[in-house]
Design a protein around this motif. Structure first.
Motif, short mmCIF file in Angstrom:
data_model
loop_
_atom_site.label_atom_id
_atom_site.label_comp_id
_atom_site.label_asym_id
_atom_site.label_seq_id
_atom_site.Cartn_x
_atom_site.Cartn_y
_atom_site.Cartn_z
N ALA A 1 37.48 43.01 37.50
CA ALA A 1 37.89 44.30 36.94
C ALA A 1 39.31 44.23 36.40
CB ALA A 1 37.78 45.38 38.01
N LYS A 2 39.71 45.27 35.70
CA LYS A 2 41.04 45.34 35.11
C LYS A 2 42.08 45.68 36.17
CE LYS A 2 41.30 47.13 31.02
NZ LYS A 2 41.36 48.11 29.90
N ASP A 3 43.22 45.02 36.11
CA ASP A 3 44.33 45.32 37.00
C ASP A 3 44.65 46.81 36.89
OD1 ASP A 3 46.98 45.70 38.04
OD2 ASP A 3 47.37 43.56 37.80
N LEU A 4 44.71 47.52 38.01
CA LEU A 4 44.91 48.96 37.98
C LEU A 4 46.20 49.36 37.27
CD1 LEU A 4 47.12 50.12 40.31
CD2 LEU A 4 45.39 49.24 41.81
N ARG A 5 47.18 48.43 37.23
CA ARG A 5 48.45 48.74 36.59
C ARG A 5 48.34 48.84 35.08
NH1 ARG A 5 51.63 43.98 39.65
NH2 ARG A 5 49.72 42.96 38.91
N GLU B 1 36.04 52.61 33.47
CA GLU B 1 36.83 51.40 33.73
C GLU B 1 36.58 50.99 35.18
OE1 GLU B 1 38.61 49.68 31.67
OE2 GLU B 1 39.48 50.99 30.13
N LEU B 2 36.70 49.68 35.42
CA LEU B 2 36.67 49.17 36.78
C LEU B 2 38.06 48.66 37.13
CD1 LEU B 2 33.26 47.27 36.71
CD2 LEU B 2 33.75 49.50 37.73
N ALA B 3 38.61 49.15 38.22
CA ALA B 3 39.99 48.84 38.58
C ALA B 3 40.05 47.89 39.76
CB ALA B 3 40.73 50.14 38.92
N SER B 4 40.94 46.91 39.66
CA SER B 4 41.15 46.00 40.78
C SER B 4 42.58 46.12 41.27
CB SER B 4 40.86 44.55 40.37
OG SER B 4 41.80 44.12 39.41
N ILE B 5 42.76 45.88 42.56
CA ILE B 5 44.09 45.88 43.17
C ILE B 5 44.59 44.45 43.21
CG2 ILE B 5 45.39 46.36 45.28
CD1 ILE B 5 43.24 48.50 45.90
N PRO B 6 45.73 44.14 42.58
CA PRO B 6 46.24 42.77 42.60
C PRO B 6 46.56 42.31 44.02
CG PRO B 6 47.88 44.28 41.70
CD PRO B 6 46.62 45.06 41.84
N MET B 7 46.09 41.13 44.37
CA MET B 7 46.30 40.60 45.71
C MET B 7 46.91 39.21 45.64
SD MET B 7 42.77 41.78 47.56
CE MET B 7 42.08 43.41 47.23
N LYS B 8 47.83 38.93 46.57
CA LYS B 8 48.52 37.65 46.57
C LYS B 8 48.25 36.83 47.83
CE LYS B 8 52.25 39.25 43.57
NZ LYS B 8 53.72 39.36 43.38
N GLY B 9 47.60 37.44 48.80
CA GLY B 9 47.33 36.74 50.05
C GLY B 9 46.07 35.90 49.98
#
Length: 236
Positions: free
Chosen positions: A172-176, A205-213
């Protein structure tokens, strides 16, 4: 319905929904004085009696018999946004069946400034004492409504000019990168399963939350909180 936990019970007392109040012996006097401000008779009992009554030790020393929580109407949510002069922000839950997740999302939605929560009748838990306890009193302030068919309700929202963003995974698209300065419905799916195909296909739209872990998933209520917070702050 038996309601337990200090914040939920105090909110029920303010609403005048408490019939009887059971308090554990030994609770601090300052809390007893808070309860005595309301026109309800207090009955004191050993803490173990409260444990047995509600099946948990997490009652914080108070149990109330209250009128059942009522579901709101969808129009209550729309009217709430209009009364505040704000673009609609409604949270749609697709298959959130865990009452603690449900209560936590209601709490976050109220605290962060959403106008209401909507669930589908067959795919949600009841408005139980567990939900009210986890919501920490938010059920007294935020409209929570049920619809028979969530996909059809999404169609109705879109006819009224509401954009629909669904929480999804990596593709999905980055929510930002999304525009939150519009009338919005945010759709949160069940943990593991995510959004149903029909619900997913109806999202603008499909929103994704960016994750770094290393762990690439979040609890549903945590994900909902992040999305709601981002939506609200993006409008400032």
């Amino acid at each position: 319905m038996l309601l337990y936990g200090r914040n939920p019970v105090l909110e029920a007392l303010r609403d005048g929904r408490v019939r009887d109040l059971l308090v554990a012996r030994g609770v601090e006097q300052s809390f007893v004085r808070d309860l005595e401000r309301f026109d309800v008779r207090l009955k004191f009992a050993p803490r173990i009696e409260l444990d047995q009554l509600v099946g948990t030790t997490q009652h914080q020393g108070v149990v109330a018999e209250v009128e059942d929580l009522d579901w709101s109407n969808v129009d209550d949510i729309l009217d709430r946004a209009e009364a505040k002069g704000e673009d609609l922000l409604v949270i749609l839950l697709d298959g959130i069946t865990d009452p603690r997740n449900f209560g936590a999302i209601i709490r976050s939605a109220e605290v962060l400034g959403a106008h209401g929560v909507v669930v589908e009748e067959r795919r949600s838990p009841p408005l139980s004492a567990v939900v009210a306890k986890t919501a920490a009193g938010a059920t007294s302030f935020l409209p929570v409504a049920r619809v028979k068919n969530l996909p059809r309700f999404i169609d109705q929202l879109k006819e009224d000019g509401v954009w629909v963003y669904g929480a999804a995974g990596e593709s999905a698209k980055d929510l930002r990168k999304l525009d939150f300065k519009r009338k919005l419905a945010l759709v949160i799916g069940a943990e593991g399963e995510g959004l149903r195909r029909l619900v997913r296909d109806k999202c603008d739209e499909l929103a994704s939350i960016p994750m770094k872990g290393e762990v690439q998933s979040l609890n549903a209520s945590v994900a909902a909180s992040i999305l709601i917070y981002h939506a609200v702050t993006s409008r400032d």
